[in-house]
Design an enzyme around this catalytic site. Structure first.
Site, PDB file in Angstrom:
ATOM      1  N   CYS A   8      -5.043 -10.124   3.250  1.00  9.72           N
ATOM      2  CA  CYS A   8      -6.154  -9.236   3.611  1.00  9.72           C
ATOM      3  C   CYS A   8      -7.435  -9.964   4.003  1.00  9.72           C
ATOM      4  O   CYS A   8      -7.894  -9.830   5.129  1.00  9.72           O
ATOM      5  CB  CYS A   8      -6.431  -8.282   2.462  1.00  9.72           C
ATOM      6  SG  CYS A   8      -4.970  -7.356   2.012  1.00  9.72           S
ATOM      7  N   ASN A  56     -14.197  -5.882   2.454  1.00 14.05           N
ATOM      8  CA  ASN A  56     -13.431  -7.134   2.364  1.00 14.05           C
ATOM      9  C   ASN A  56     -14.251  -8.328   2.851  1.00 14.05           C
ATOM     10  O   ASN A  56     -14.176  -9.425   2.290  1.00 14.05           O
ATOM     11  CB  ASN A  56     -12.126  -7.015   3.158  1.00 14.05           C
ATOM     12  CG  ASN A  56     -11.018  -6.392   2.317  1.00 14.05           C
ATOM     13  OD1 ASN A  56     -11.241  -6.006   1.171  1.00 14.05           O
ATOM     14  ND2 ASN A  56      -9.827  -6.286   2.872  1.00 14.05           N
ATOM     15  N   VAL A 101       0.830  -1.200   0.000  1.00 15.94           N
ATOM     16  CA  VAL A 101       0.000   0.000   0.000  1.00 15.94           C
ATOM     17  C   VAL A 101       0.869   1.256   0.000  1.00 15.94           C
ATOM     18  O   VAL A 101       0.669   2.164  -0.812  1.00 15.94           O
ATOM     19  CB  VAL A 101      -0.974  -0.020   1.206  1.00 15.94           C
ATOM     20  CG1 VAL A 101      -1.704   1.305   1.340  1.00 15.94           C
ATOM     21  CG2 VAL A 101      -1.973  -1.153   1.044  1.00 15.94           C
ATOM     22  N   ARG A 107       1.308 -15.246   1.587  1.00 14.41           N
ATOM     23  CA  ARG A 107       0.656 -15.170   2.898  1.00 14.41           C
ATOM     24  C   ARG A 107      -0.751 -15.768   2.827  1.00 14.41           C
ATOM     25  O   ARG A 107      -1.538 -15.412   1.964  1.00 14.41           O
ATOM     26  CB  ARG A 107       0.607 -13.706   3.370  1.00 14.41           C
ATOM     27  CG  ARG A 107       1.973 -13.218   3.837  1.00 14.41           C
ATOM     28  CD  ARG A 107       1.961 -11.758   4.187  1.00 14.41           C
ATOM     29  NE  ARG A 107       1.869 -10.921   3.011  1.00 14.41           N
ATOM     30  CZ  ARG A 107       1.771  -9.588   3.042  1.00 14.41           C
ATOM     31  NH1 ARG A 107       1.729  -8.961   4.201  1.00 14.41           N
ATOM     32  NH2 ARG A 107       1.708  -8.892   1.929  1.00 14.41           N
ATOM     33  N   GLY A 133     -13.446 -22.323  -6.140  1.00 11.97           N
ATOM     34  CA  GLY A 133     -12.117 -22.919  -6.248  1.00 11.97           C
ATOM     35  C   GLY A 133     -11.578 -23.316  -4.898  1.00 11.97           C
ATOM     36  O   GLY A 133     -12.277 -23.913  -4.077  1.00 11.97           O
TER      37      GLY A 133
HETATM   38  C1  UGA Z   1      -8.214  -7.695  -1.493  1.00 15.02           C
HETATM   39  C2  UGA Z   1      -9.331  -6.770  -2.004  1.00 15.02           C
HETATM   40  O1  UGA Z   1      -9.813  -7.236  -3.264  1.00 15.02           O
HETATM   41  C3  UGA Z   1      -8.829  -5.332  -2.164  1.00 15.02           C
HETATM   42  O2  UGA Z   1      -9.892  -4.476  -2.549  1.00 15.02           O
HETATM   43  C4  UGA Z   1      -8.265  -4.865  -0.825  1.00 15.02           C
HETATM   44  O3  UGA Z   1      -7.714  -3.565  -0.929  1.00 15.02           O
HETATM   45  C5  UGA Z   1      -7.165  -5.821  -0.377  1.00 15.02           C
HETATM   46  O4  UGA Z   1      -7.711  -7.164  -0.269  1.00 15.02           O
HETATM   47  C6  UGA Z   1      -6.664  -5.337   0.949  1.00 15.02           C
HETATM   48  O5  UGA Z   1      -7.457  -5.257   1.889  1.00 15.02           O
HETATM   49  O6  UGA Z   1      -5.497  -4.907   1.038  1.00 15.02           O
HETATM   50  P1  UGA Z   1      -6.127  -8.962  -2.600  1.00 15.02           P
HETATM   51  O7  UGA Z   1      -6.000  -9.668  -1.304  1.00 15.02           O
HETATM   52  O8  UGA Z   1      -4.910  -8.352  -3.200  1.00 15.02           O
HETATM   53  O9  UGA Z   1      -7.211  -7.746  -2.485  1.00 15.02           O
HETATM   54  O10 UGA Z   1      -6.664  -9.989  -3.670  1.00 15.02           O
HETATM   55  P2  UGA Z   1      -8.025 -10.368  -4.420  1.00 15.02           P
HETATM   56  O11 UGA Z   1      -7.783 -10.256  -5.879  1.00 15.02           O
HETATM   57  O12 UGA Z   1      -9.201  -9.659  -3.901  1.00 15.02           O
HETATM   58  O13 UGA Z   1      -8.142 -11.933  -4.083  1.00 15.02           O
HETATM   59  C7  UGA Z   1      -8.192 -12.413  -2.761  1.00 15.02           C
HETATM   60  C8  UGA Z   1      -8.318 -13.914  -2.734  1.00 15.02           C
HETATM   61  O14 UGA Z   1      -9.608 -14.325  -3.169  1.00 15.02           O
HETATM   62  C9  UGA Z   1      -7.337 -14.654  -3.653  1.00 15.02           C
HETATM   63  O15 UGA Z   1      -6.825 -15.767  -2.947  1.00 15.02           O
HETATM   64  C10 UGA Z   1      -8.192 -15.112  -4.816  1.00 15.02           C
HETATM   65  O16 UGA Z   1      -7.702 -16.294  -5.421  1.00 15.02           O
HETATM   66  C11 UGA Z   1      -9.515 -15.359  -4.125  1.00 15.02           C
HETATM   67  N1  UGA Z   1     -10.678 -15.270  -5.030  1.00 15.02           N
HETATM   68  C12 UGA Z   1     -11.005 -14.082  -5.619  1.00 15.02           C
HETATM   69  C13 UGA Z   1     -11.474 -16.390  -5.249  1.00 15.02           C
HETATM   70  O17 UGA Z   1     -11.196 -17.491  -4.709  1.00 15.02           O
HETATM   71  N2  UGA Z   1     -12.576 -16.278  -6.050  1.00 15.02           N
HETATM   72  C14 UGA Z   1     -12.927 -15.124  -6.644  1.00 15.02           C
HETATM   73  O18 UGA Z   1     -13.949 -15.096  -7.365  1.00 15.02           O
HETATM   74  C15 UGA Z   1     -12.120 -13.988  -6.438  1.00 15.02           C
END
Ligand code: UGA
Length: 450
Positions: free
Chosen positions: A261, A209, A12, A328, A254
């Protein structure tokens, strides 16, 4: 042009600093880790993040972005001070605020002109008040300051793009003028701005979140039901997503969510709720469903291979999601531990996360390519949907394996194609069970009408 100081150079902090510099501001990033800053000054990024290096280097060369360990230097001309330090789990579900406290104290000790202090870290509700109290306690001069909450919503893997194209800017403050001054920093981004009180802004971050995590656990629960009843969850999600009230995002079933986060923030929200006398039943279920997704893989493998003792399982992907080297709370790490506990040997390949994974696991053989990883394996599990895995030579992959069992943990592949190639294909609720799709299995077709 404003003078902006950012405390912390993690995902960030570094992305925020680089973005504000790119918008023409003078930015100083403070971090306590001199070795990390030395590498940054040499253009070496601490994280794998698309496009970040280019923007950091460009702005350093233009004299708009500097790095220092000195608060005296970082605070000298600051008009806005962003706190973007880590708030890891405290081991009891809550958030460890020691870095936020330390940053607030250091800001106070170097406060000799009016500034606006902005909390960008994800912090428990009430932290804005805490930061205000710490600064009041430790400031050495009687200059005015304001505290604003400005949660960040960027995702790893697309951090810079998210930062430059936010869906909204959330600002919480006691002093509305301070919030409006911060809003002006974001003017060029043309995003809706919501100004509210400190606690509400802090809660918007957790609620967002938690809601996204809930969507993922929801679709994973539906996947389990689809699996039992023979429906295809991928098509179910697609069909649901066309409803404008639902939308299609965050409905990929999945292996569940990981990262620094979602798990941490859902647990922290639960801890805050419990402390306030609430019973966060839905959030509890979200975490339980998520945790089962890793065990689901072990169950599917055991179903096909019998006891896993002595079996070799290859993992494709270790990072918690594509385009990052972050492991993580990654599903892969928990899966590795579960498989090893069942007696399996593990091989793994990831385009970016091997170095990090090596420190978090034991007895895993890391390979230089997907093909090397599956050599002699009794099964392969697709864990992270890196683009590289979409275009694999699957016939070659199969030829390298001892048994062509593929568990597609992210529903990346076309089941029909995999079955034609001779794989034993196990997807997440794809509407049939191997060895062959049921005759009535048809791909959902979207027919567009003029
Ligand atoms: C997440 C939020 O999307 C951000 O908006 C937020 O700022 C961030 O946390 C934070 O609080 O710092 P991030 O952890 O980088 O972002 O990743 P995401 O792309 O949101 O994915 C999170 C997890 O969910 C991953 O493990 C992904 O594989 C999983 N996921 C995501 C699924 O299993 N299914 C989905 O449909 C989408």
């Amino acid at each position: 042009m404003k003078n902006i100081t950012v405390i912390g150079t993690g995902y960030v902090g570094l992305t925020t600093g680089a973005s504000f510099a790119d918008m023409g501001n003078q930015v100083v990033c403070i971090d306590i880790d001199e070795a990390k800053l030395e590498r940054l000054r040499d253009g070496i990024m601490p994280i794998h993040e698309p496009g970040l290096q280019e923007v950091v280097v460009r702005n350093m060369n233009a004299g708009r972005l500097r790095f220092t360990t000195s608060y005296a230097e970082g605070m000298r001309d600051a008009q806005f001070v962003f706190i973007a330090v880590g708030t890891p789990s405290d081991g009891h579900g809550g958030a460890d605020l020691s870095q936020v406290r330390a940053a607030a104290k250091s800001v106070a000790e170097h406060l000799d002109h009016p500034v606006i202090v902005i909390n960008k870290s994800t912090v428990p509700i009430g932290t804005g008040d805490l930061v205000t109290a710490i600064i009041n306690e430790h400031k050495r001069t009687d200059v005015p300051f304001s505290v604003v909450s400005n949660p960040e919503f960027l995702r790893e893997g697309s951090a810079l793009a998210d930062c430059m194209n936010p869906d909204r800017v959330v600002l919480g403050a006691i002093n509305r003028d301070a919030a409006e001054e911060v809003a002006r920093l974001y003017l060029a981004l043309n995003a809706p701005v919501i100004i509210t009180d400190l606690r509400t802004a802090e809660m918007i971050k957790y609620a967002s979140n938690a809601f996204l995590s809930t969507r993922i656990s929801f679709i994973n629960e539906i996947a389990g039901i689809c699996e039992a009843l023979g429906a295809d969850v991928k098509q179910v999600a697609k069909g649901m997503g066309f409803d404008s009230r639902i939308g299609g995002a965050y409905l990929d079933a999945g292996l569940g969510f990981g990262g620094s986060c979602f798990p941490k923030d859902v647990k922290a929200l639960m801890a805050m709720a419990a402390e306030a006398g609430q019973h966060p039943q839905l959030l509890q279920a979200v975490m339980e469903i998520n945790s089962y997704r890793r065990r689901w893989v072990v169950e599917r493998l055991t179903e096909r291979l019998g006891p896993l003792e002595g079996r070799c399982v290859a993992l494709l992907g270790i990072a918690f999601k594509p385009e990052t080297d972050d492991i993580r709370e990654a599903p892969s790490i928990e899966l590795i531990h579960l498989l090893q506990a069942a007696g399996a040997t593990i091989r793994a390949y990831d385009p970016a996360a091997v170095e990090n994974a090596a420190t978090a696991t034991r007895n895993v053989r890391f390979a230089d390519s997907p093909y090397e990883a599956v050599k002699g394996a009794d099964a392969v599990v697709l864990v992270t949907e890196w683009n590289e895995f979409r275009n694999l030579d699957l016939a070659r992959l199969k030829a390298m394996m001892n048994r062509p069992l593929l568990v597609d943990g992210r529903n990346l592949y076309d089941p029909k194609k995999l079955l034609e190639l001779g794989f034993e294909y196990v997807g997440v609720a794809r509407g049939f069970s191997s060895p062959s799709p049921s005759p009535e299995h048809v791909e959902t077709e979207i027919i567009l009408q003029d």
